[in-house]
Scaffold this active site. Structure first.
Site, PDB file in Angstrom:
ATOM      1  N   CYS A 249      -0.400  -6.062  28.403  1.00 43.17           N
ATOM      2  CA  CYS A 249       0.426  -4.850  28.309  1.00 43.17           C
ATOM      3  C   CYS A 249       1.313  -4.767  29.546  1.00 43.17           C
ATOM      4  O   CYS A 249       0.834  -4.929  30.672  1.00 43.17           O
ATOM      5  CB  CYS A 249      -0.469  -3.620  28.199  1.00 43.17           C
ATOM      6  SG  CYS A 249       0.414  -2.076  28.521  1.00 43.17           S
TER       7      CYS A 249
ATOM      8  N   CYS B  30       0.479  -0.492  23.118  1.00 46.39           N
ATOM      9  CA  CYS B  30      -0.804  -0.863  23.718  1.00 46.39           C
ATOM     10  C   CYS B  30      -1.836   0.188  23.325  1.00 46.39           C
ATOM     11  O   CYS B  30      -1.625   1.382  23.539  1.00 46.39           O
ATOM     12  CB  CYS B  30      -0.640  -0.919  25.233  1.00 46.39           C
ATOM     13  SG  CYS B  30      -2.209  -0.983  26.119  1.00 46.39           S
TER      14      CYS B  30
ATOM     15  N   HIS C 178       7.444   4.482   9.098  1.00 45.96           N
ATOM     16  CA  HIS C 178       6.287   3.576   9.100  1.00 45.96           C
ATOM     17  C   HIS C 178       6.340   2.564  10.246  1.00 45.96           C
ATOM     18  O   HIS C 178       5.689   1.528  10.191  1.00 45.96           O
ATOM     19  CB  HIS C 178       6.183   2.840   7.762  1.00 45.96           C
ATOM     20  CG  HIS C 178       5.790   3.738   6.619  1.00 45.96           C
ATOM     21  ND1 HIS C 178       5.898   3.364   5.303  1.00 45.96           N
ATOM     22  CD2 HIS C 178       5.284   4.996   6.605  1.00 45.96           C
ATOM     23  CE1 HIS C 178       5.478   4.362   4.519  1.00 45.96           C
ATOM     24  NE2 HIS C 178       5.108   5.365   5.286  1.00 45.96           N
TER      25      HIS C 178
ATOM     26  N   ARG D 154       6.337 -11.939   9.922  1.00 46.69           N
ATOM     27  CA  ARG D 154       7.312 -10.967   9.399  1.00 46.69           C
ATOM     28  C   ARG D 154       8.407 -10.738  10.453  1.00 46.69           C
ATOM     29  O   ARG D 154       9.578 -10.635  10.149  1.00 46.69           O
ATOM     30  CB  ARG D 154       6.668  -9.613   9.064  1.00 46.69           C
ATOM     31  CG  ARG D 154       5.457  -9.619   8.144  1.00 46.69           C
ATOM     32  CD  ARG D 154       5.851  -9.731   6.689  1.00 46.69           C
ATOM     33  NE  ARG D 154       6.205 -11.083   6.317  1.00 46.69           N
ATOM     34  CZ  ARG D 154       5.334 -12.091   6.173  1.00 46.69           C
ATOM     35  NH1 ARG D 154       4.055 -11.917   6.377  1.00 46.69           N
ATOM     36  NH2 ARG D 154       5.750 -13.280   5.812  1.00 46.69           N
TER      37      ARG D 154
ATOM     38  N   TYR E 157       2.061 -10.263  11.125  1.00 43.44           N
ATOM     39  CA  TYR E 157       3.249  -9.539  11.606  1.00 43.44           C
ATOM     40  C   TYR E 157       4.137 -10.422  12.472  1.00 43.44           C
ATOM     41  O   TYR E 157       5.362 -10.216  12.501  1.00 43.44           O
ATOM     42  CB  TYR E 157       2.854  -8.230  12.315  1.00 43.44           C
ATOM     43  CG  TYR E 157       2.335  -7.216  11.319  1.00 43.44           C
ATOM     44  CD1 TYR E 157       3.219  -6.482  10.531  1.00 43.44           C
ATOM     45  CD2 TYR E 157       0.969  -7.051  11.113  1.00 43.44           C
ATOM     46  CE1 TYR E 157       2.752  -5.595   9.573  1.00 43.44           C
ATOM     47  CE2 TYR E 157       0.491  -6.153  10.155  1.00 43.44           C
ATOM     48  CZ  TYR E 157       1.386  -5.428   9.383  1.00 43.44           C
ATOM     49  OH  TYR E 157       0.927  -4.557   8.430  1.00 43.44           O
TER      50      TYR E 157
HETATM   51  P1  NAD Z   1       7.408  -1.167  -2.842  1.00 44.47           P
HETATM   52  O1  NAD Z   1       7.333  -2.635  -2.590  1.00 44.47           O
HETATM   53  O2  NAD Z   1       6.164  -0.445  -3.169  1.00 44.47           O
HETATM   54  O3  NAD Z   1       8.446  -0.889  -4.041  1.00 44.47           O
HETATM   55  C1  NAD Z   1       9.716  -1.460  -4.074  1.00 44.47           C
HETATM   56  C2  NAD Z   1      10.582  -0.737  -5.111  1.00 44.47           C
HETATM   57  O4  NAD Z   1      11.893  -1.282  -5.037  1.00 44.47           O
HETATM   58  C3  NAD Z   1      10.113  -0.922  -6.562  1.00 44.47           C
HETATM   59  O5  NAD Z   1      10.171   0.318  -7.243  1.00 44.47           O
HETATM   60  C4  NAD Z   1      11.128  -1.903  -7.151  1.00 44.47           C
HETATM   61  O6  NAD Z   1      11.396  -1.673  -8.514  1.00 44.47           O
HETATM   62  C5  NAD Z   1      12.351  -1.615  -6.317  1.00 44.47           C
HETATM   63  N1  NAD Z   1      13.241  -2.763  -6.152  1.00 44.47           N
HETATM   64  C6  NAD Z   1      12.927  -4.089  -6.098  1.00 44.47           C
HETATM   65  N2  NAD Z   1      14.024  -4.830  -5.944  1.00 44.47           N
HETATM   66  C7  NAD Z   1      15.082  -3.967  -5.910  1.00 44.47           C
HETATM   67  C8  NAD Z   1      16.484  -4.129  -5.791  1.00 44.47           C
HETATM   68  N3  NAD Z   1      17.049  -5.341  -5.658  1.00 44.47           N
HETATM   69  N4  NAD Z   1      17.260  -3.023  -5.803  1.00 44.47           N
HETATM   70  C9  NAD Z   1      16.724  -1.789  -5.955  1.00 44.47           C
HETATM   71  N5  NAD Z   1      15.400  -1.579  -6.084  1.00 44.47           N
HETATM   72  C10 NAD Z   1      14.592  -2.654  -6.063  1.00 44.47           C
HETATM   73  O7  NAD Z   1       8.098  -0.563  -1.588  1.00 44.47           O
HETATM   74  P2  NAD Z   1       7.929   0.840  -0.866  1.00 44.47           P
HETATM   75  O8  NAD Z   1       7.947   1.941  -1.863  1.00 44.47           O
HETATM   76  O9  NAD Z   1       8.931   0.809   0.233  1.00 44.47           O
HETATM   77  O10 NAD Z   1       6.466   0.823  -0.221  1.00 44.47           O
HETATM   78  C11 NAD Z   1       6.053  -0.314   0.439  1.00 44.47           C
HETATM   79  C12 NAD Z   1       5.482  -0.138   1.824  1.00 44.47           C
HETATM   80  O11 NAD Z   1       5.390  -1.471   2.337  1.00 44.47           O
HETATM   81  C13 NAD Z   1       6.363   0.573   2.804  1.00 44.47           C
HETATM   82  O12 NAD Z   1       5.613   1.580   3.372  1.00 44.47           O
HETATM   83  C14 NAD Z   1       6.761  -0.441   3.887  1.00 44.47           C
HETATM   84  O13 NAD Z   1       6.318  -0.026   5.171  1.00 44.47           O
HETATM   85  C15 NAD Z   1       6.059  -1.708   3.545  1.00 44.47           C
HETATM   86  N6  NAD Z   1       6.977  -2.858   3.326  1.00 44.47           N
HETATM   87  C16 NAD Z   1       8.135  -2.953   4.050  1.00 44.47           C
HETATM   88  C17 NAD Z   1       9.036  -4.000   3.825  1.00 44.47           C
HETATM   89  C18 NAD Z   1      10.313  -4.048   4.653  1.00 44.47           C
HETATM   90  O14 NAD Z   1      10.354  -3.549   5.767  1.00 44.47           O
HETATM   91  N7  NAD Z   1      11.416  -4.631   4.132  1.00 44.47           N
HETATM   92  C19 NAD Z   1       8.746  -4.966   2.852  1.00 44.47           C
HETATM   93  C20 NAD Z   1       7.536  -4.856   2.127  1.00 44.47           C
HETATM   94  C21 NAD Z   1       6.663  -3.794   2.379  1.00 44.47           C
HETATM   95 ZN    ZN Z   2      -1.340  -0.619  28.235  1.00 48.12          ZN
END
Ligand code: NAD
Ligand code: ZN
Length: 234
Positions: free
Chosen positions: A135, A116, A108, A55, A52
């Site tokens: 913390c 903490c 999420h 990220r 993280y």
């Molecule tokens: P996912 O990765 O499961 O699915 C992504 C979806 O977006 C797919 O259906 C794909 O076809 C579509 N996609 C890909 N590129 C695209 C584009 N250019 N335009 C439109 N659509 C497009 O994502 P999810 O359903 O959000 O679930 C993933 C989980 O992972 C979430 O709960 C999240 O917390 C976490 N996550 C977050 C991030 C972020 O914050 N950017 C990145 C990765 C994962």
């Molecule tokens: Zn604390």
């Protein structure tokens, strides 16, 4: 018109943040069980913190794209017309805020927030969580973790999201695979409450058949097009 929008990793893909379903269930080369579950964190906290931290640091290298910016425009324009946009995101990045949206519901959690586990205090933190991190409230060390909802944990703000779904005219799902519950169930909930439903995604998602309409293509193109169509009608 009252609109509830749910966004997922797909809306941030063109900003350079990887989605995870697309890459065979891996998130930046890690198994979800290792980096996005409480068990994974208990097993190897250093790996999870490092993951993280990377990220969080990567946020500084990306920018909102046309889709984030279009949703902010929609929110501000509908507000002026006595409508509303409730923006719910599964994303943990901050690109909606940086695109100009106010009041983003991060169901999420967020990379820029930490909490903490000893005293539950939550605070904004844009840097790395370091080994020995103290913390700011209870001063315990090594109890600071990312404020991310991992698999098996309860998503945030569900009451507020359900209330918005129960009174919206339109529910729109953008860039989400429809594989992660409870978000994947919002379309059925909105339908049960009488709303129209629309999916905007690169390809048909798992729950595509639950939507009244699907528009397929990259978010940076189809989201601004849809926003302009809504604003022209209103
Ligand atoms: P996912 O990765 O499961 O699915 C992504 C979806 O977006 C797919 O259906 C794909 O076809 C579509 N996609 C890909 N590129 C695209 C584009 N250019 N335009 C439109 N659509 C497009 O994502 P999810 O359903 O959000 O679930 C993933 C989980 O992972 C979430 O709960 C999240 O917390 C976490 N996550 C977050 C991030 C972020 O914050 N950017 C990145 C990765 C994962
Ligand atoms: Zn604390």
């Amino acid at each position: 018109m009252n609109i509830v929008i749910l966004t997922g990793a797909g809306i941030s893909a063109e900003s350079g943040i990887e989605t995870f379903r697309d890459a065979g269930g891996l998130w930046e080369n890690h198994r979800i069980e290792d980096v996005a579950t409480p068990e994974g964190y208990a097993r190897d906290p250093d790996l999870v913190q490092r993951f993280y931290n990377l990220r969080r640091a990567a946020l500084k290298t990306v920018k909102p794209n046309a889709a984030h910016i279009a949703l902010a425009k929609l929110e501000h324009r509908l507000l002026r017309q006595d409508g509303s946009v409730t923006l719910v995101t599964q994303n943990v990045d901050d690109l909606h805020e940086r695109g100009g949206s106010t009041d983003v519901i991060h169901m999420h959690g967020q990379l820029t927030s930490v909490f903490c586990t000893a005293c539950n205090h939550r605070w904004n933190h844009a840097q790395d969580i370091k080994t020995g991190q103290i913390c700011i409230t209870c001063k315990t060390s090594d109890t600071t973790r990312p404020d991310i909802v991992w698999f098996g944990e309860m998503p945030y703000h569900m009451d507020r999201i359900e209330a918005a779904l129960s009174s919206c005219d339109l529910f729109v799902s953008i860039g989400t695979s429809g594989a992660v519950y409870p978000a994947a169930g919002f379309v059925q909930m909105a339908t049960a409450y009488g709303a129209q439903t629309l999916e905007l995604n690169l390809e048909r998602s798992q729950g595509s058949h639950y939507f009244d309409d699907s528009q397929l293509g990259p978010a940076s193109k189809i989201v601004p097009q849809w926003v302009d169509a809504v604003l022209n009608e209103n």
